[in-house]
Design a protein around this motif. Structure first.
Motif, mmCIF file in Angstrom:
data_model
loop_
_atom_site.group_PDB
_atom_site.id
_atom_site.type_symbol
_atom_site.label_atom_id
_atom_site.label_comp_id
_atom_site.label_asym_id
_atom_site.label_seq_id
_atom_site.Cartn_x
_atom_site.Cartn_y
_atom_site.Cartn_z
ATOM 1 N N MET A 1 0.851 -1.201 0.000
ATOM 2 C CA MET A 1 0.000 0.000 0.000
ATOM 3 C C MET A 1 0.884 1.247 0.000
ATOM 4 S SD MET A 1 -3.141 0.917 2.548
ATOM 5 C CE MET A 1 -2.192 0.551 4.018
ATOM 6 N N SER A 2 0.640 2.119 -0.939
ATOM 7 C CA SER A 2 1.475 3.302 -1.073
ATOM 8 C C SER A 2 0.765 4.515 -0.506
ATOM 9 C CB SER A 2 1.811 3.549 -2.545
ATOM 10 O OG SER A 2 0.632 3.792 -3.291
ATOM 11 N N GLU A 3 1.573 5.531 -0.128
ATOM 12 C CA GLU A 3 1.042 6.789 0.389
ATOM 13 C C GLU A 3 1.608 7.935 -0.439
ATOM 14 O OE1 GLU A 3 1.540 7.407 4.492
ATOM 15 O OE2 GLU A 3 1.037 5.361 5.066
ATOM 16 N N SER A 9 -5.954 13.551 -4.079
ATOM 17 C CA SER A 9 -6.174 13.061 -2.718
ATOM 18 C C SER A 9 -7.654 13.075 -2.353
ATOM 19 C CB SER A 9 -5.388 13.912 -1.717
ATOM 20 O OG SER A 9 -4.006 13.740 -1.874
ATOM 21 N N ASP A 286 -7.118 13.197 7.855
ATOM 22 C CA ASP A 286 -6.203 12.052 7.781
ATOM 23 C C ASP A 286 -6.580 10.944 8.760
ATOM 24 O OD1 ASP A 286 -4.677 13.541 5.974
ATOM 25 O OD2 ASP A 286 -3.314 14.273 7.530
ATOM 26 N N LYS A 312 -4.005 7.154 0.419
ATOM 27 C CA LYS A 312 -3.484 5.798 0.361
ATOM 28 C C LYS A 312 -4.239 5.002 -0.696
ATOM 29 C CE LYS A 312 -2.184 5.773 5.247
ATOM 30 N NZ LYS A 312 -2.220 5.027 6.534
ATOM 31 N N ASP A 313 -3.498 4.224 -1.451
ATOM 32 C CA ASP A 313 -4.099 3.339 -2.430
ATOM 33 C C ASP A 313 -4.395 2.009 -1.754
ATOM 34 O OD1 ASP A 313 -3.691 5.255 -4.442
ATOM 35 O OD2 ASP A 313 -1.624 4.576 -4.693
ATOM 36 N N TRP A 316 -7.762 1.562 3.002
ATOM 37 C CA TRP A 316 -7.407 2.786 3.719
ATOM 38 C C TRP A 316 -8.436 3.041 4.808
ATOM 39 C CZ3 TRP A 316 -7.683 8.318 1.204
ATOM 40 C CH2 TRP A 316 -7.133 9.251 2.089
#
Length: 372
Positions: A1-3, A9, A286, A312-313, A316
């Motif tokens: 999982m990337s940020e 967004s 967030d 986040k992908d 989330w």
């Protein structure tokens, strides 16, 4: 999982199941097409208003001059003039958001308007005002904002029983939130018995966030400097509210209403602009990401999250799974000498006072302009 922080967004937040509502409305925003662009470019799917927003809108624009002059020429009293002005804006916003309402089966595309805050401690007046605003706006996607006071609870039930969609506002405590949910469920049960289509009745419970931290942090600072409990109260409060929401959705009582076509009363995170510069300006976005919620933000918070919010992908969620930590945070506050019940009771009283002051400012502004 990337940020990543990127212009999409807001879209990622929406895809995570958070409905983004704009906490602002003005005739300038409507007439310039800005609201339509917000829907297209910023994933906005709803609008909330309050007396402060309308006071600023009327005082800061000449867009209202013609209507105010007509109202003055007709000899309309200032209280009714304010209702005509505010409901006109909300009606137009409802029309702008109607396609979203239809596309989401009535879940989003909502525009909220508040009952006169001077009625916050008067059940009968609140019910009468809710019925009047529902009739004046005359759009299926309007929500009538009723304060979550003790006196507001029966008004919530009665309004929903009549088929009126309700945004319960000024919720600060977990105990009051539970009472609000019970009032909502009772209203739906009565609406079902009255023959209303439950799928057309919408409701959100507006849980105020940043004001809780502002008050708790002030008390912690008075007790001693640099408390590790600073900045924990609001998120813990909201997360435990969501835990209750999940428990309600798992109940037999809710299952019967869902079978009849009802939509859940979603928790709505309100007062999401940060009031302490020590915290990230997107903190209350967030850290409150979970499907089935609404986050209503002022324009500055929307812009901040679009610019540098952490998206986040994939899976989330920053709420589910946090309940034990939230309880530990509350225990730490109690150990530090903070009475959270006293905090939330004070915030409710102050919230009503602030909205009444803004309403009276709006009345004064319109009265002056009508006199001119």
């Amino acid at each position: 999982m990337s940020e990543t922080a990127h212009p999409s967004s807001l879209a990622a937040l929406s895809q995570a199941g958070v409905s983004i509502w704009l906490d602002d409305l003005s005739r300038e925003r409507l007439r310039s097409g800005t609201l339509e662009r917000d829907i297209e470019d910023s994933s906005i799917v709803g609008v909330t208003t309050n007396p402060s927003i309308f006071a600023a809108a009327v005082a800061g624009s000449d867009q209202y001059d013609s209507q105010i002059a007509d109202l003055a020429a007709r000899g309309v009293e200032v209280d009714e003039a304010v209702r005509m002005i505010t409901t006109a804006d909300v009606r137009e916003a409802c029309d702008v958001l109607r396609p979203v309402y239809e596309a989401t089966d009535g879940v989003d595309g909502r525009v909220s308007i508040e009952v006169d805050p001077r009625f916050a401690r008067d059940t009968d007046a609140t019910i009468a005002e809710a019925k009047q605003l529902w009739w004046l706006v005359d759009r299926p996607n309007v929500m009538i904002k009723i304060p979550g006071t003790v006196e507001g609870l029966p008004a919530i039930t009665q309004a929903i029983a009549l088929g009126i969609s309700v945004n319960v506002t000024l919720i600060f405590s977990l105990e009051r939130y539970r009472e609000v949910v019970d009032a909502f469920l009772a209203g739906l049960e009565q609406a079902r018995d009255n023959g209303h289509d439950l799928s057309r009745i919408g409701s959100v419970a507006s849980f105020f966030i940043s004001r809780v931290d502002a008050e708790v942090d002030g008390r912690l600072d008075a007790i001693g400097p640099d408390s590790p409990a600073r900045g924990t109260a609001a998120l813990a409060n909201a997360r435990l509210a969501f835990e209750h929401h999940e428990q309600v959705l798992a109940s037999d009582r809710w299952a019967a209403l869902a079978e009849a076509g009802a939509h859940p009363q979603r928790p709505l995170w309100a007062s999401t602009s940060v009031k302490d510069d020590a915290y990230a300006d997107t903190l209350y976005v967030d850290e409150l990401v979970t499907a089935g919620t609404v986050n209503t933000m002022p324009q500055a918070t929307i812009d901040a999250f679009a610019d540098h919010g952490v998206a986040k992908d994939g899976d989330w969620d920053t709420v589910r799974g946090s309940y034990e930590q939230a309880r530990a945070d509350f225990a730490r506050l109690a150990d530090a000498g903070v009475d959270i019940d006293d905090v939330t009771a004070q915030l409710e009283d102050e919230g009503i006072e602030k909205f009444v002051a803004s309403w009276e400012e709006l009345l004064a502004t319109v009265k002056t302009q009508m006199g001119a």
